[in-house]
Design a protein around this motif. Structure first.
Motif, mmCIF file in Angstrom:
data_model
loop_
_atom_site.group_PDB
_atom_site.id
_atom_site.type_symbol
_atom_site.label_atom_id
_atom_site.label_comp_id
_atom_site.label_asym_id
_atom_site.label_seq_id
_atom_site.Cartn_x
_atom_site.Cartn_y
_atom_site.Cartn_z
ATOM 1 N N THR A 70 -54.775 12.850 51.593
ATOM 2 C CA THR A 70 -53.713 12.941 50.592
ATOM 3 C C THR A 70 -53.264 14.394 50.464
ATOM 4 O OG1 THR A 70 -55.296 13.208 48.771
ATOM 5 C CG2 THR A 70 -54.581 10.965 49.282
ATOM 6 N N LEU A 71 -51.943 14.576 50.496
ATOM 7 C CA LEU A 71 -51.338 15.886 50.291
ATOM 8 C C LEU A 71 -50.134 15.712 49.374
ATOM 9 C CD1 LEU A 71 -51.372 17.325 53.952
ATOM 10 C CD2 LEU A 71 -52.932 17.916 52.082
ATOM 11 N N ASP A 72 -50.003 16.597 48.417
ATOM 12 C CA ASP A 72 -48.888 16.580 47.474
ATOM 13 C C ASP A 72 -47.765 17.444 48.051
ATOM 14 O OD1 ASP A 72 -47.092 16.709 45.409
ATOM 15 O OD2 ASP A 72 -48.551 17.375 43.893
ATOM 16 N N LEU A 73 -46.722 16.814 48.559
ATOM 17 C CA LEU A 73 -45.655 17.555 49.230
ATOM 18 C C LEU A 73 -44.680 18.214 48.255
ATOM 19 C CD1 LEU A 73 -44.940 15.288 52.317
ATOM 20 C CD2 LEU A 73 -46.583 17.171 52.033
ATOM 21 N N GLU B 106 -48.017 23.700 53.093
ATOM 22 C CA GLU B 106 -48.511 24.554 54.190
ATOM 23 C C GLU B 106 -49.562 23.823 55.015
ATOM 24 O OE1 GLU B 106 -49.838 28.208 52.542
ATOM 25 O OE2 GLU B 106 -47.822 28.925 52.024
ATOM 26 N N ARG B 107 -50.435 23.070 54.345
ATOM 27 C CA ARG B 107 -51.431 22.298 55.087
ATOM 28 C C ARG B 107 -50.749 21.243 55.968
ATOM 29 N NH1 ARG B 107 -53.860 22.499 49.795
ATOM 30 N NH2 ARG B 107 -55.650 23.947 49.788
ATOM 31 N N ALA B 108 -49.769 20.568 55.404
ATOM 32 C CA ALA B 108 -49.054 19.554 56.175
ATOM 33 C C ALA B 108 -48.307 20.174 57.350
ATOM 34 C CB ALA B 108 -48.071 18.809 55.269
ATOM 35 N N GLN B 109 -47.768 21.370 57.145
ATOM 36 C CA GLN B 109 -47.040 22.054 58.207
ATOM 37 C C GLN B 109 -47.967 22.397 59.371
ATOM 38 O OE1 GLN B 109 -45.107 25.641 56.901
ATOM 39 N NE2 GLN B 109 -43.664 25.633 58.601
ATOM 40 N N ILE C 254 -53.168 10.343 62.161
ATOM 41 C CA ILE C 254 -53.531 10.877 60.850
ATOM 42 C C ILE C 254 -52.440 10.488 59.865
ATOM 43 C CG2 ILE C 254 -53.930 12.968 59.497
ATOM 44 C CD1 ILE C 254 -54.998 14.265 62.074
ATOM 45 N N LEU C 255 -52.816 9.747 58.844
ATOM 46 C CA LEU C 255 -51.883 9.263 57.839
ATOM 47 C C LEU C 255 -51.901 10.209 56.649
ATOM 48 C CD1 LEU C 255 -49.981 6.893 56.981
ATOM 49 C CD2 LEU C 255 -51.997 5.846 55.928
ATOM 50 N N VAL C 256 -50.779 10.876 56.420
ATOM 51 C CA VAL C 256 -50.649 11.782 55.283
ATOM 52 C C VAL C 256 -50.047 10.990 54.128
ATOM 53 C CG1 VAL C 256 -49.618 13.903 54.416
ATOM 54 C CG2 VAL C 256 -50.358 13.761 56.813
ATOM 55 N N GLU C 257 -50.810 10.854 53.046
ATOM 56 C CA GLU C 257 -50.383 10.038 51.913
ATOM 57 C C GLU C 257 -50.222 10.898 50.663
ATOM 58 O OE1 GLU C 257 -52.095 5.963 51.743
ATOM 59 O OE2 GLU C 257 -53.748 6.868 52.870
#
Length: 385
Positions: free
Chosen positions: A69-72, A79-82, A29-32
């Motif tokens: 896509t997630l805005d870190l 929280e979603r990325a975590q 899963i690529l988080v961009e």
């Protein structure tokens, strides 16, 4: 590696590592960031387009991955990325991440998690905060001292070799850590320095300094020792490795070959002094060998020289152009290149499996994902119990 989940936070340093895991069967899963990861913004491009889907680097290194896509910098997206990272077996981070995504924070919820952190100079030490690109690491890792011609400036190796080395070294270590975690051990934080990967990946230059006190110099286009170096041939150049390296075997086989071909002066190469590295290092020895071998090589193609030396177990390699590599019979027999459709409808050859493993076969990856293409599926994964 089916069933293994990898979460890769988009960055050039980790892209090849993610591709390796995906090719061997893992879900990647690529988080961009919004707008796309850095590879989407770099050429070469598909035609005249310059958008997030048109980069051939993205097409090559992100093949088979799923995109969200997630805005870190946004608390909800962090929280979603975590949660996503905590449900992974491996997290690949090629750049800085918020503290909530640091290994220590994630491992508190997922003790068997492996985190692969790749950076120019490692996460600790006096240069840990320094920025660097591929050429910086090539220079500070020592490779540029060996690349180029003796009377010219250093030359960078093509293809971003430092970036690729960091991913390759890191993927190898991460796989070992995953195997340990699966066997009942704990997770691991793997700290990879791109500079150190370059230093450990430059042939035997470090060993020459450590064991013999010799600092190797660049010798592009010349013989390193008599019988070992680059020689012109009818359609390009070849690299012969006959003198000074396992010389009793390779040198003898080379001399026998040249004598069989009836080359003027070749009988003189049987003199015992040609087994002495001190003599092989002298310019006079290099001149004599070149005067015997070069006229012979210039009348033959790379393919002819490779065939002749392979039959005699003499190490000689063609210096291949990009066209030579695409036409390579060896790579064709391996099925190395795979044809893949790109965004404008064309089908282009891409590099396939870097190795063939019987128990863990390489799978041809799907095309690289469109930006945020898998958002709904991945969000459902986050919402699952």
């Amino acid at each position: 590696m089916a069933g293994l989940r990898v979460v890769e936070f988009a960055a050039p340093l980790g892209a090849y590592a993610g591709l390796l895991f995906g090719g061997l069967g893992a879900e990647v899963i690529l988080v961009e960031p919004p707008g796309g990861g850095p590879l989407r913004r770099r050429g070469p491009w598909i035609g005249s387009r310059r958008d997030a889907e048109a980069s051939l680097l993205h097409a090559a290194f992100n093949a088979g991955k799923r995109s969200i896509t997630l805005d870190l910098s946004d608390r909800d997206d962090i929280e979603r990325a975590q949660v996503l990272a905590e449900r992974a077996d491996l997290v690949i981070a090629g750049g800085s991440l918020p503290p909530a995504l640091a290994h220590e924070a994630l491992a508190g919820q997922a003790s068997r998690l492996v985190t692969l952190a790749l950076s120019p100079f490692g996460s600790k030490g006096p240069r840990s905060g320094w920025l660097a690109e591929d050429i910086t690491a090539l220079a500070m890792g020592g490779m540029l001292t060996l690349a180029g011609y003796p009377d010219g400036p250093p030359l960078a190796a093509c293809g971003e070799q430092a970036v690729a080395a960091a991913s390759l070294f890191g993927a190898t270590a991460a796989l070992a850590a995953i195997l340990r975690a699966e066997a009942g051990g704990e997770g691991a934080f793997i700290d990879v320095s791109m500079q150190e990967c370059v230093a450990m990946g430059q042939e035997n230059a470090i060993q020459f300094l450590d064991l013999e006190g010799i600092v190797r110099k660049r010798d592009g286009g010349r013989q390193r020792q008599a019988g070992t170096g680059v020689f012109p041939c009818r359609d390009g150049h070849v690299y012969l490795m006959a003198g000074g390296i396992a010389s009793n075997r390779f040198w003898g086989a080379t001399v026998d070959w040249l004598v069989e071909e009836g080359l003027d002066g070749s009988e003189g190469l049987r003199d015992p002094r040609w087994l002495d590295s001190k003599w092989l290092n002298q310019e006079e020895a290099k001149r004599i060998f070149a005067e015997i071998f070069e006229p012979f090589a210039k009348r033959r193609t790379k393919a002819q020289l490779v065939a002749a030396t392979s039959a005699r177990r003499i190490p000689l390699a063609p210096i291949s152009t990009a066209s030579d590599i695409l036409a390579s019979a060896q790579l064709a027999a391996r099925g190395f290149f795979v044809n893949r459709a790109i965004d404008d409808g064309r089908v282009l050859p891409f590099a396939g499996a870097p190795y063939q493993l019987s128990a863990t076969p390489w799978r041809a990856p799907n095309p690289a994902p469109r930006l945020d293409a898998d958002r709904d599926d991945i969000l459902r994964l986050l919402e699952a119990a």
